[in-house]
Design a protein around this motif. Sequence first.
Motif, PDB file in Angstrom:
ATOM      1  N   ILE A  20       0.840  -1.206   0.000  1.00 20.05           N
ATOM      2  CA  ILE A  20       0.000   0.000   0.000  1.00 20.05           C
ATOM      3  C   ILE A  20       0.868   1.245   0.000  1.00 20.05           C
ATOM      4  O   ILE A  20       0.650   2.184  -0.782  1.00 20.05           O
ATOM      5  CB  ILE A  20      -0.943  -0.008   1.228  1.00 20.05           C
ATOM      6  CG1 ILE A  20      -1.931  -1.171   1.122  1.00 20.05           C
ATOM      7  CG2 ILE A  20      -1.689   1.311   1.352  1.00 20.05           C
ATOM      8  CD1 ILE A  20      -2.739  -1.425   2.374  1.00 20.05           C
ATOM      9  N   ARG A  21       1.882   1.245   0.854  1.00 19.41           N
ATOM     10  CA  ARG A  21       2.770   2.405   0.968  1.00 19.41           C
ATOM     11  C   ARG A  21       3.547   2.655  -0.320  1.00 19.41           C
ATOM     12  O   ARG A  21       3.754   3.798  -0.732  1.00 19.41           O
ATOM     13  CB  ARG A  21       3.746   2.158   2.122  1.00 19.41           C
ATOM     14  CG  ARG A  21       4.718   3.289   2.398  1.00 19.41           C
ATOM     15  CD  ARG A  21       5.584   2.990   3.596  1.00 19.41           C
ATOM     16  NE  ARG A  21       6.443   1.823   3.372  1.00 19.41           N
ATOM     17  CZ  ARG A  21       6.382   0.692   4.068  1.00 19.41           C
ATOM     18  NH1 ARG A  21       5.497   0.555   5.043  1.00 19.41           N
ATOM     19  NH2 ARG A  21       7.206  -0.301   3.812  1.00 19.41           N
ATOM     20  N   GLU A  22       3.963   1.577  -0.973  1.00 23.79           N
ATOM     21  CA  GLU A  22       4.763   1.690  -2.189  1.00 23.79           C
ATOM     22  C   GLU A  22       3.908   1.808  -3.443  1.00 23.79           C
ATOM     23  O   GLU A  22       4.413   1.814  -4.555  1.00 23.79           O
ATOM     24  CB  GLU A  22       5.692   0.476  -2.283  1.00 23.79           C
ATOM     25  CG  GLU A  22       6.726   0.447  -1.160  1.00 23.79           C
ATOM     26  CD  GLU A  22       7.312  -0.935  -0.900  1.00 23.79           C
ATOM     27  OE1 GLU A  22       6.997  -1.874  -1.677  1.00 23.79           O
ATOM     28  OE2 GLU A  22       8.063  -1.084   0.076  1.00 23.79           O
ATOM     29  N   LYS A  23       2.564   1.884  -3.237  1.00 26.88           N
ATOM     30  CA  LYS A  23       1.608   2.093  -4.336  1.00 26.88           C
ATOM     31  C   LYS A  23       1.714   0.991  -5.395  1.00 26.88           C
ATOM     32  O   LYS A  23       1.705   1.252  -6.598  1.00 26.88           O
ATOM     33  CB  LYS A  23       1.795   3.479  -4.970  1.00 26.88           C
ATOM     34  CG  LYS A  23       1.489   4.619  -4.020  1.00 26.88           C
ATOM     35  CD  LYS A  23       1.666   5.973  -4.688  1.00 26.88           C
ATOM     36  CE  LYS A  23       1.143   7.102  -3.828  1.00 26.88           C
ATOM     37  NZ  LYS A  23       1.764   7.159  -2.489  1.00 26.88           N
ATOM     38  N   ARG A  24       1.800  -0.243  -4.929  1.00 22.95           N
ATOM     39  CA  ARG A  24       1.801  -1.364  -5.863  1.00 22.95           C
ATOM     40  C   ARG A  24       0.370  -1.663  -6.303  1.00 22.95           C
ATOM     41  O   ARG A  24      -0.592  -1.204  -5.694  1.00 22.95           O
ATOM     42  CB  ARG A  24       2.475  -2.572  -5.216  1.00 22.95           C
ATOM     43  CG  ARG A  24       3.953  -2.297  -4.902  1.00 22.95           C
ATOM     44  CD  ARG A  24       4.680  -3.539  -4.449  1.00 22.95           C
ATOM     45  NE  ARG A  24       6.060  -3.227  -4.080  1.00 22.95           N
ATOM     46  CZ  ARG A  24       7.077  -3.200  -4.934  1.00 22.95           C
ATOM     47  NH1 ARG A  24       6.868  -3.454  -6.214  1.00 22.95           N
ATOM     48  NH2 ARG A  24       8.304  -2.920  -4.527  1.00 22.95           N
ATOM     49  N   ASN A  25       0.236  -2.453  -7.350  1.00 26.82           N
ATOM     50  CA  ASN A  25      -1.081  -2.653  -7.965  1.00 26.82           C
ATOM     51  C   ASN A  25      -2.005  -3.569  -7.165  1.00 26.82           C
ATOM     52  O   ASN A  25      -3.219  -3.437  -7.217  1.00 26.82           O
ATOM     53  CB  ASN A  25      -0.923  -3.207  -9.389  1.00 26.82           C
ATOM     54  CG  ASN A  25      -0.347  -2.185 -10.340  1.00 26.82           C
ATOM     55  OD1 ASN A  25      -0.656  -0.999 -10.232  1.00 26.82           O
ATOM     56  ND2 ASN A  25       0.500  -2.614 -11.250  1.00 26.82           N
ATOM     57  N   LYS A  26      -1.435  -4.532  -6.445  1.00 31.50           N
ATOM     58  CA  LYS A  26      -2.262  -5.495  -5.723  1.00 31.50           C
ATOM     59  C   LYS A  26      -1.930  -5.478  -4.235  1.00 31.50           C
ATOM     60  O   LYS A  26      -0.775  -5.637  -3.835  1.00 31.50           O
ATOM     61  CB  LYS A  26      -2.057  -6.913  -6.276  1.00 31.50           C
ATOM     62  CG  LYS A  26      -2.607  -7.119  -7.689  1.00 31.50           C
ATOM     63  CD  LYS A  26      -4.126  -7.003  -7.715  1.00 31.50           C
ATOM     64  CE  LYS A  26      -4.668  -7.240  -9.119  1.00 31.50           C
ATOM     65  NZ  LYS A  26      -6.135  -7.105  -9.162  1.00 31.50           N
ATOM     66  N   ALA A  27      -2.960  -5.282  -3.416  1.00 30.18           N
ATOM     67  CA  ALA A  27      -2.834  -5.332  -1.965  1.00 30.18           C
ATOM     68  C   ALA A  27      -4.131  -5.913  -1.415  1.00 30.18           C
ATOM     69  O   ALA A  27      -5.130  -6.059  -2.123  1.00 30.18           O
ATOM     70  CB  ALA A  27      -2.561  -3.952  -1.392  1.00 30.18           C
ATOM     71  N   ILE A  28      -4.119  -6.244  -0.129  1.00 32.60           N
ATOM     72  CA  ILE A  28      -5.268  -6.865   0.532  1.00 32.60           C
ATOM     73  C   ILE A  28      -5.876  -5.856   1.505  1.00 32.60           C
ATOM     74  O   ILE A  28      -5.161  -5.018   2.072  1.00 32.60           O
ATOM     75  CB  ILE A  28      -4.818  -8.131   1.301  1.00 32.60           C
ATOM     76  CG1 ILE A  28      -4.096  -9.085   0.348  1.00 32.60           C
ATOM     77  CG2 ILE A  28      -6.000  -8.827   1.960  1.00 32.60           C
ATOM     78  CD1 ILE A  28      -3.395 -10.232   1.045  1.00 32.60           C
ATOM     79  N   LYS A  29      -7.185  -5.914   1.693  1.00 29.30           N
ATOM     80  CA  LYS A  29      -7.819  -5.027   2.657  1.00 29.30           C
ATOM     81  C   LYS A  29      -7.255  -5.287   4.048  1.00 29.30           C
ATOM     82  O   LYS A  29      -7.180  -6.426   4.504  1.00 29.30           O
ATOM     83  CB  LYS A  29      -9.333  -5.238   2.662  1.00 29.30           C
ATOM     84  CG  LYS A  29     -10.024  -4.731   1.399  1.00 29.30           C
ATOM     85  CD  LYS A  29     -11.533  -4.897   1.506  1.00 29.30           C
ATOM     86  CE  LYS A  29     -12.228  -4.359   0.260  1.00 29.30           C
ATOM     87  NZ  LYS A  29     -13.699  -4.509   0.356  1.00 29.30           N
ATOM     88  N   LYS A  30      -6.861  -4.220   4.720  1.00 25.46           N
ATOM     89  CA  LYS A  30      -6.236  -4.362   6.039  1.00 25.46           C
ATOM     90  C   LYS A  30      -7.152  -5.085   7.024  1.00 25.46           C
ATOM     91  O   LYS A  30      -6.697  -5.889   7.838  1.00 25.46           O
ATOM     92  CB  LYS A  30      -5.860  -2.983   6.587  1.00 25.46           C
ATOM     93  CG  LYS A  30      -4.716  -2.307   5.857  1.00 25.46           C
ATOM     94  CD  LYS A  30      -4.356  -0.992   6.537  1.00 25.46           C
ATOM     95  CE  LYS A  30      -3.162  -0.333   5.874  1.00 25.46           C
ATOM     96  NZ  LYS A  30      -2.778   0.936   6.559  1.00 25.46           N
ATOM     97  N   GLU A  31      -8.457  -4.797   6.952  1.00 23.42           N
ATOM     98  CA  GLU A  31      -9.399  -5.411   7.892  1.00 23.42           C
ATOM     99  C   GLU A  31      -9.407  -6.927   7.744  1.00 23.42           C
ATOM    100  O   GLU A  31      -9.573  -7.665   8.730  1.00 23.42           O
ATOM    101  CB  GLU A  31     -10.818  -4.880   7.671  1.00 23.42           C
ATOM    102  CG  GLU A  31     -10.933  -3.364   7.515  1.00 23.42           C
ATOM    103  CD  GLU A  31     -10.708  -2.909   6.088  1.00 23.42           C
ATOM    104  OE1 GLU A  31     -11.648  -2.996   5.281  1.00 23.42           O
ATOM    105  OE2 GLU A  31      -9.583  -2.471   5.792  1.00 23.42           O
ATOM    106  N   ALA A  32      -9.236  -7.410   6.513  1.00 20.29           N
ATOM    107  CA  ALA A  32      -9.256  -8.858   6.271  1.00 20.29           C
ATOM    108  C   ALA A  32      -8.071  -9.532   6.946  1.00 20.29           C
ATOM    109  O   ALA A  32      -8.193 -10.639   7.484  1.00 20.29           O
ATOM    110  CB  ALA A  32      -9.240  -9.129   4.772  1.00 20.29           C
ATOM    111  N   ILE A  33      -6.926  -8.866   6.934  1.00 18.36           N
ATOM    112  CA  ILE A  33      -5.741  -9.441   7.571  1.00 18.36           C
ATOM    113  C   ILE A  33      -5.909  -9.479   9.084  1.00 18.36           C
ATOM    114  O   ILE A  33      -5.539 -10.454   9.749  1.00 18.36           O
ATOM    115  CB  ILE A  33      -4.483  -8.646   7.178  1.00 18.36           C
ATOM    116  CG1 ILE A  33      -4.215  -8.814   5.681  1.00 18.36           C
ATOM    117  CG2 ILE A  33      -3.272  -9.082   8.005  1.00 18.36           C
ATOM    118  CD1 ILE A  33      -3.040  -8.032   5.158  1.00 18.36           C
TER     119      ILE A  33
END
Length: 233
Positions: A20-33
């Motif tokens: 998320i910080r590095e603005k990559r294309n794929k990340a997961i919702k924080k709440e799910a983790i």
Amino acid sequence: MVSNKYFTKDILREANNAAIREKRNKAIKKEAIEELGEEDVFPIIFKIYHNTTDEIRVMIRIGEFSPLLDMSQLRYDSLPTFISNKNGELILEEEESFLARRPYPNKREWQEVSILKPLRRQNPFRNKILELYNNQCAICNITNSTVLRAAHIWPVSDGGKEEVQNGICLCVIHEVAYDANLFEITDEGYIILNTDDDLKIDYFKIRPPLEKDAYPSAFNIIKRKEYFDKKKK
């Protein structure tokens, strides 16, 4: 490509925050983790390398879900590994062992200095390949240039060159599938599936480029096969 790496909840949170910080294309919702179990482990079931962005995309098994996450090669290499015994049980790498691979072992998290993400619209190789294929995916009917890519036949990371005989115009979906070797293209242009999944292949052969001299070369196709054969060993 199948991987033998896995995440703990802490490591997954760290990698996801970095994406998320590095603005990559794929990340997961924080709440799910945050809803995951503290003692559970989450194996990587698939990964591909994107040479255009110099990053790894992984698919993670989390219960019934398989989200995608992007990260640098450095971060991927630092992840813990596992092996399966005869009973199918996972034998996890010792924490001391995988922590020693981290670039900053005494810190729980690090931030990488730069992310190389070339602007595709300014890439001469991409522009030329799209022009040669008349702005259409070579194996389906997609013609929207915003989702078309110049895929390398013989990966640049293995020695392939940015020449028109080493490029083919593919939509994003088929580029990802091609990078994962889910299908092959023969030197005669035939499309061979390496998976039972429905990839929506519209043709038996690729749509050829407008110029005969720009057709994928047999040499690059052979080198690609050698590359993936080496990856299997």
